[in-house]
Design an enzyme around this catalytic site. Structure first.
Site, PDB file in Angstrom:
ATOM      1  N   ASP A 107     -11.314   0.075  14.122  1.00  0.00           N
ATOM      2  CA  ASP A 107     -11.836  -0.094  12.953  1.00  0.00           C
ATOM      3  C   ASP A 107     -13.467   0.532  13.209  1.00  0.00           C
ATOM      4  O   ASP A 107     -14.359   0.254  12.135  1.00  0.00           O
ATOM      5  CB  ASP A 107     -11.973  -1.541  12.413  1.00  0.00           C
TER       6      ASP A 107
ATOM      7  N   HIS B 158      -8.366  -1.104   5.749  1.00  0.00           N
ATOM      8  CA  HIS B 158      -8.879  -2.278   6.075  1.00  0.00           C
ATOM      9  C   HIS B 158      -9.106  -3.316   5.019  1.00  0.00           C
ATOM     10  O   HIS B 158      -9.863  -2.905   4.088  1.00  0.00           O
ATOM     11  CB  HIS B 158      -9.806  -2.103   7.239  1.00  0.00           C
TER      12      HIS B 158
ATOM     13  N   ASP C 168     -12.065   3.612  18.913  1.00  0.00           N
ATOM     14  CA  ASP C 168     -12.539   2.378  18.822  1.00  0.00           C
ATOM     15  C   ASP C 168     -11.971   1.784  17.547  1.00  0.00           C
ATOM     16  O   ASP C 168     -12.178   2.238  16.515  1.00  0.00           O
ATOM     17  CB  ASP C 168     -14.107   2.409  18.871  1.00  0.00           C
TER      18      ASP C 168
ATOM     19  N   ARG D  84       5.887   0.152  27.162  1.00  0.00           N
ATOM     20  CA  ARG D  84       4.838   0.653  25.851  1.00  0.00           C
ATOM     21  C   ARG D  84       4.598   2.168  25.835  1.00  0.00           C
ATOM     22  O   ARG D  84       4.694   2.687  24.932  1.00  0.00           O
ATOM     23  CB  ARG D  84       3.608  -0.145  26.139  1.00  0.00           C
TER      24      ARG D  84
ATOM     25  N   ASN E 176       0.737  -1.317   0.131  1.00  0.00           N
ATOM     26  CA  ASN E 176       0.116   0.170  -0.215  1.00  0.00           C
ATOM     27  C   ASN E 176       0.861   1.350   0.007  1.00  0.00           C
ATOM     28  O   ASN E 176       0.515   2.254  -0.820  1.00  0.00           O
ATOM     29  CB  ASN E 176      -0.903   0.023   1.106  1.00  0.00           C
TER      30      ASN E 176
END
Length: 211
Positions: A153, A112, A151, A68, A16
């Site tokens: 996707d 996606h 949230d 993290r 991509n």
């Protein structure tokens, strides 16, 4: 209108990313440039693609940080340092920190490999959406470009493109067809529309495109 500057986040082969690079080179994406490519995977071939195109390529692997939180802070600092207008997730498998989403509201987009809200959410990456589509027996699948929110996707949908499922498809064959017929087309198109100032989001989180 000033040139739209992008940071592209990747994790793997970078097909991509290549579609975006080619889109800019062939003027299918106008008034936009990639300022930096960042990968959480130091071995990602996407980094080689970036370097071949003369784009700064940065390795930023979570495992090289003590925590993290340290990784997420470093990621935001690197992106901020390039003063970008848009963050593009092009096969990025890292969960985007909430602090980054807050700092770049409706300025982060993702591709996606399914028609959201089908086959999306936690765990749905790589071959998984294609495996799920075939297991469900759908006749049409595709790809979606959407804004990133906290949230997974669930952000406003910018563009979708359908792809037919064919008899005898395997997840790998279907994945390739979705890339070729949908992903590599609608990601450059979405960036071009954003760069042209034609994409807006209303109070109901619905995307409108001025044609």
């Amino acid at each position: 209108m000033s040139t739209l500057k992008m940071a592209v986040l990747v994790s793997g082969g970078g097909t991509n990313l290549q579609a975006i690079i080619d889109g800019i080179a062939k003027k299918r994406i106008k008034n936009a440039e990639i300022s930096v490519v960042i990968s959480n995977n130091e071995h990602a071939y996407a980094l080689t693609r970036a370097e071949a195109a003369g784009i700064p390529a940065i390795k930023l692997a979570p495992k090289t940080f003590d925590s993290r939180a340290d990784f997420e802070k470093a990621l935001k600092e690197v992106i901020d340092s390039f003063h970008v207008d848009l963050i593009v997730l092009a096969g990025c498998l890292v969960r985007i920190p909430e602090e980054l989403i807050d700092a770049y509201p409706m300025k982060i987009i993702n591709i996606h490999p399914a028609l959201i809200p089908s086959f999306c959410g936690k765990g749905m990456y790589g071959l998984k959406p294609h495996e799920a589509a075939l297991a469900r027996g759908v006749k049409v699948t595709g790809a979606t470009v959407h804004f990133v929110t906290k949230d997974l996707d669930a952000g406003p949908i910018i563009l979708q493109k359908a792809v037919e499922v064919e008899e005898g498809d395997t997840p790998e064959i279907l994945q390739r067809r979705v890339m070729e017929q949908a992903e590599w087309k609608i990601m450059p198109e979405a960036i071009n529309l954003i760069a042209a100032g034609k994409v807006s989001v209303d109070e109901n989180k619905t995307v409108h495109i001025a044609r």
